[in-house]
Design a protein around this motif. Structure first.
Motif, short mmCIF file in Angstrom:
data_model
loop_
_atom_site.label_atom_id
_atom_site.label_comp_id
_atom_site.label_asym_id
_atom_site.label_seq_id
_atom_site.Cartn_x
_atom_site.Cartn_y
_atom_site.Cartn_z
N LYS A 1 -49.53 23.34 82.94
CA LYS A 1 -49.28 23.70 81.30
C LYS A 1 -50.77 23.58 80.77
CE LYS A 1 -45.76 23.75 78.87
NZ LYS A 1 -45.19 25.06 78.86
N ASN B 1 -56.14 24.06 75.44
CA ASN B 1 -54.82 24.77 74.74
C ASN B 1 -54.05 23.93 73.82
OD1 ASN B 1 -54.07 23.41 77.27
ND2 ASN B 1 -52.20 24.77 77.28
N ASP C 1 -55.97 15.58 71.11
CA ASP C 1 -55.07 16.43 71.84
C ASP C 1 -54.28 15.30 72.91
OD1 ASP C 1 -57.43 15.34 72.90
OD2 ASP C 1 -58.06 16.79 73.79
N ARG D 1 -53.91 23.86 70.54
CA ARG D 1 -53.19 24.65 69.42
C ARG D 1 -51.94 25.21 70.03
NH1 ARG D 1 -56.77 28.64 65.80
NH2 ARG D 1 -57.74 26.46 65.74
N GLU D 2 -51.83 25.76 70.91
CA GLU D 2 -50.75 26.52 71.58
C GLU D 2 -49.61 25.46 71.99
OE1 GLU D 2 -49.90 28.26 76.02
OE2 GLU D 2 -51.90 28.79 75.00
N LEU D 3 -49.92 24.40 72.74
CA LEU D 3 -49.09 23.35 72.81
C LEU D 3 -48.55 22.57 71.78
CD1 LEU D 3 -50.75 21.72 76.10
CD2 LEU D 3 -49.00 23.30 76.00
N ARG D 4 -49.41 22.27 70.94
CA ARG D 4 -48.85 21.63 69.51
C ARG D 4 -48.09 22.42 68.90
NH1 ARG D 4 -52.02 17.07 66.23
NH2 ARG D 4 -50.67 17.13 64.33
N ALA D 5 -48.22 23.65 68.90
CA ALA D 5 -47.21 24.63 68.14
C ALA D 5 -46.05 24.84 68.67
CB ALA D 5 -47.99 25.82 67.93
N GLU D 6 -45.95 24.73 70.05
CA GLU D 6 -44.61 24.92 70.78
C GLU D 6 -43.85 23.40 70.59
OE1 GLU D 6 -43.79 24.36 75.53
OE2 GLU D 6 -45.34 25.85 74.97
#
Length: 608
Positions: free
Chosen positions: A151, A103, A123, A105-110
Motif C-alpha cells: 500500500k 501517498n 508520514d 494524504r490518501e493513507l492518512r485520510a483513510e
C-alpha cells in the motif's frame, strides 16, 4: 537523509543504539530518538536537535530493554520538533523510517475515517497506524507487513518493533538502503554497514522491495512478491573506519587535508605506475569504439564532477557527451540510443534521483557505469560496471575528497576511452598518466596556500554575495566553488562561465563584490584576463587563482592572488579545487556556522 538502526541484543541496547546513531548523524541531525521493548511495554526517549541532547535524556532516564530501534532525522515532512522525532508509536507498534511516503494524504485520510488520531506531522506515523490497523484485525506481525507493505508508495527503509514480541524485528526497504548485520546470538539492522561496524562485519544488504523478519538467531528475507529470497552475505570493511577528527577542528578540515592521500589511493587503483599506463580494475563490457554518445548524470558536486569529465571525454576521446542533473534527466524522457554509455556519479551510491536515472537508462538499453564510493550501494549493485572511488567515509556534509576522487576516476576513464578510440597514442597516454601521477603531490603543495586563504576568509565573511568565474574545465569548478561557499557559510554565491559575464552577470559587479577568477595559464587564459579587465573597470574585487606564469601575465592587479603550483592544464580542477574548499571552509569558520552539518542539508539524499 535519515539514519536508522535496530538491535536484537542480549543486554540493554540503548547505548549501542546511540553509538550507531553517532555514525549515522551525517545522514540527518535535526532530531533523534530511541525506543526499547521492556517486558510487554515500549519505553521511548526523543529529543530535538543534536544527538548529545538524546544522550543527556538517556543519562537522566536510562532505558533497559534488550531490543530497540533508533533514528537520527533529517526533516522532510514536519518541523524538527520532539513530537515529530522518531520512533513513532501506537499501542502495539514502534517504527523508525528513512524516506518519504508519497501517498501520505490518501493513507492518512483513510485512517482518520477509521477514527485514528495523529500526534505528529510526519508520514512515518501513518506507517505505525497502518500496521496497527492490521494487527487489530488479527493479523500476525509478519502477515500484517505482507498485507500493508504494497500500500505504500515512495522510497523508504523501515525498522519495526511489536509489543509483546521481544524477539522480533521487521525491516523493509524500497529505494532507501537497509542492511542486516549478524552477530553471535544477536541481530542488527541499519542504514549502512558503518552503523553496524562496532558490532559485526557480517552484512547482508536487502534488495529493493525486500523485507526481513529478524530474531536474535535467524533472519529470513522476503522479496516484493512475498517469496523467501536468498541474499549474499558479505564481509564489510566498516569496522576499520576510524571516525574521528584527529587534530582538526572539523571533519571537513580533516577531509580536505587527506585528499593527497585518498586521491593517491584512487590513482593507484586505476593506473599502472611502473608502465605509466591506464589499468582499469576490470574489463569493460563494451568497446568505446561502439559508443556514439556518453550521458553523464549526477546531483550536486557529483554533477559538477561530471561536467568536468565532459570536457575530458570530448577532448581526449572525441566522443560527444550530454550532461544532465539527475532530477531533470529522470523525468524528461530523454531519447537514448541503445548501446551507448551512461555514467552515473554518486558519493553514497544511494542518491534517489541518480538511481532513478540509472534505471531509466538501463530500460533504454544503454551500458551503465557508476562512479561511487560505496561498492555495495544500490547504484553500484545495479550498474553494469562499477568504478569505485577510494575516498573513505566522508563525514562532513560538503563534498571534498569525494569530489576529487571522482575526478581522478573520471580522468583515468577518459584517457582509457581516448586510447581505445585511437585518439591518443601510446606517447599521449604516457604523458597524460605522468600528469595524473603528479596530482597528489600538487594537491599537497596547494594545501600550503591555507594561511593566505584563512586571512582572505576574514574579509569574505563580511560579504553577502560572491561571483566565481572560469573557462573550460575551470567553469564547472567555478560552479563547485560557489556551491561550497553557499553550503557551509550561507553566503550567496554564483558560478559563471567567464565569457557569459557581459551577458547579464556583469550587472552585479560593484566595489563590494568579490569576484573569484579561476585561471590557470592555459589556452583560454588571455580570454579570462579580458573578463578580469571588465570586472576591474567596474570596481570589482578580484581574487585570482592561477599559477606563477598566470600571476605574471595577468595585467590586471587583483586584490589577492593565490598562486598554485605549475602544472599542465588538462587536470587542473583536481588541484585548483583545494583553495576553493579551503576558502569556503575558513569563511564558514569565521562566520561561526556548523561546518560539518550545515543547516537543511544531509550527506546522503535518498529521497527526491
Amino acid at each position: 537523509m535519515c539514519g536508522i538502526v535496530g538491535i536484537l541484543g542480549r543486554a540493554p541496547v540503548a547505548d549501542q543504539l546511540v553509538a550507531s546513531l553517532k555514525r549515522l548523524d551525517y545522514r540527518g541531525y535535526d532530531s533523534a530518538g530511541v525506543v526499547t521493548l521492556e517486558g510487554d511495554h515500549f519505553d521511548r526517549r526523543r529529543s530535538e536537535g543534536k544527538l548529545r541532547n538524546l544522550e543527556s535524556g538517556l543519562r537522566a532516564e536510562p532505558l533497559w530493554g534488550h531490543i530497540g530501534i533508533g533514528h537520527t532525522r533529517w526533516a522532510t515532512r514536519g518541523k524538527p520538533t520532539e513530537s515529530n522525532a522518531h520512533p513513532h508509536m501506537t499501542d502495539n507498534v514502534a517504527v523508525v523510517h528513512n524516506g518519504i511516503i508519497e501517498n501520505l494524504r490518501e493513507l492518512r485520510a483513510e485512517l482518520e475515517q477509521q477514527g485514528t488520531q495523529f500526534a505528529s506531522e510526519t508520514d512515518t506515523e501513518v506507517v505505525a497506524h497502518l500496521i496497527e490497523s492490521y494487527l487489530t484485525k488479527g493479523y500476525s506481525p509478519s502477515e500484517a507487513v505482507k498485507a500493508w507493505l504494497p500500500k505504500l508508495r515512495g522510497a523508504f527503509a523501515l525498522a519495526i518493533l511489536f509489543k509483546v514480541h521481544d524477539d522480533l524485528m521487521i525491516g523493509a526497504r524500497k529505494g532507501s538502503p537497509l542492511a542486516i548485520g549478524q552477530g553471535d546470538g544477536q541481530m542488527y539492522l541499519g542504514s549502512d554497514a558503518i552503523a553496524l561496524a562496532p558490532f559485526t562485519d557480517t552484512i547482508t544488504y536487502l534488495a529493493d522491495g525486500d523485507w526481513a523478519v529478524l530474531t536474535r538467531k535467524t533472519g529470513v528475507i522476503f522479496n516484493a512478491q512475498g517469496a523467501v529470497a536468498h541474499r549474499e552475505v558479505v564481509k564489510s570493511g566498516g569496522s576499520s573506519f576510524l571516525v574521528n577528527k584527529a587534530n582538526y577542528l572539523h571533519f571537513m578540515a580533516k577531509e580536505i587535508h587527506e585528499q593527497p592521500e585518498v586521491v593517491g589511493h584512487t590513482l593507484r587503483r586505476y593506473v599502472d605506475m611502473a608502465a605509466e599506463r591506464i589499468a582499469l580494475p576490470q574489463r569493460l563490457p563494451f568497446d568505446f569504439n561502439d559508443i556514439g554518445r556518453i550521458s553523464i548524470t549526477g546531483c550536486g558536486s557529483s554533477s559538477y564532477a561530471g561536467h568536468v569529465a565532459k570536457y575530458w571525454f570530448e577532448r581526449l576521446a572525441r566522443v560527444p557527451v550530454e550532461l544532465d542533473v539527475a532530477s531533470e534527466f529522470r523525468y524528461r524522457e530523454a531519447p537514448l540510443r541503445k548501446g551507448d554509455l551512461a555514467i552515473f556519479i554518486s558519493q553514497s551510491g544511494e542518491t534517489a534521483d541518480t538511481l532513478a536515472a540509472l534505471r531509466y537508462a538501463k530500460a533504454q538499453g544503454l551500458h551503465t557505469l557508476s562512479v561511487v564510493n560505496a561498492p555495495t550501494s544500490t547504484i553500484a549493485r545495479e550498474s553494469e560496471t562499477m568504478l569505485q572511488t577510494l575516498a573513505g567515509p566522508q563525514i562532513g556534509v560538503a563534498s571534498t575528497r569525494a569530489f576529487t576522487c571522482q575526478l581522478m576516476v573520471l580522468a583515468a576513464l577518459a584517457v582509457a576511452a581516448g586510447k581505445s578510440r585511437g585518439e591518443l597514442s601510446d606517447a599521449d597516454e604516457t604523458r597524460l598518466v605522468q600528469r595524473l601521477i603528479e596530482i597528489p603531490r600538487l594537491m599537497a603543495t596547494a594545501l600550503a596556500t591555507e594561511p593566505q586563504i584563512e586571512k582572505l576568509a576574514r574579509d569574505m565573511a563580511k560579504c553577502r554575495n560572491v561571483v566565481y568565474l572560469g573557462r573550460g574545465t575551470s567553469f564547472p569548478l567555478a560552479l563547485e566553488g560557489a556551491l561550497k561557499l553557499k553550503e557551509i557559510s550561507y553566503v550567496h554565491a554564483e558560478g559563471y562561465a567567464a565569457g557569459e559575464l557581459k551577458h547579464g552577470p556583469i550587472a552585479l559587479i560593484d566595489e563590494t563584490m568579490p569576484v573569484i577568477v579561476i585561471a590557470p595559464y592555459d589556452g583560454v587564459f588571455e580570454k579570462t584576463v579580458s573578463n578580469m579587465q571588465e570586472v576591474a573597470a567596474r570596481g570589482g574585487n578580484i581574487i585570482l587563482m592561477t599559477d606563477a606564469k598566470g600571476a605574471r601575465e595577468a595585467i590586471v592587479d587583483p586584490l589577492v592572488t593565490i598562486v598554485l603550483p605549475d602544472m599542465a592544464a588538462t587536470f587542473t580542477p583536481m588541484v585548483y579545487d583545494i583553495p576553493m574548499q579551503l576558502l569556503a571552509y575558513h569563511t564558514a569558520v569565521v562566520m561561526g556556522t556548523n561546518v560539518d552539518q550545515p543547516r537543511n542539508l544531509a550527506k546522503s539524499v535518498t529521497v527526491e
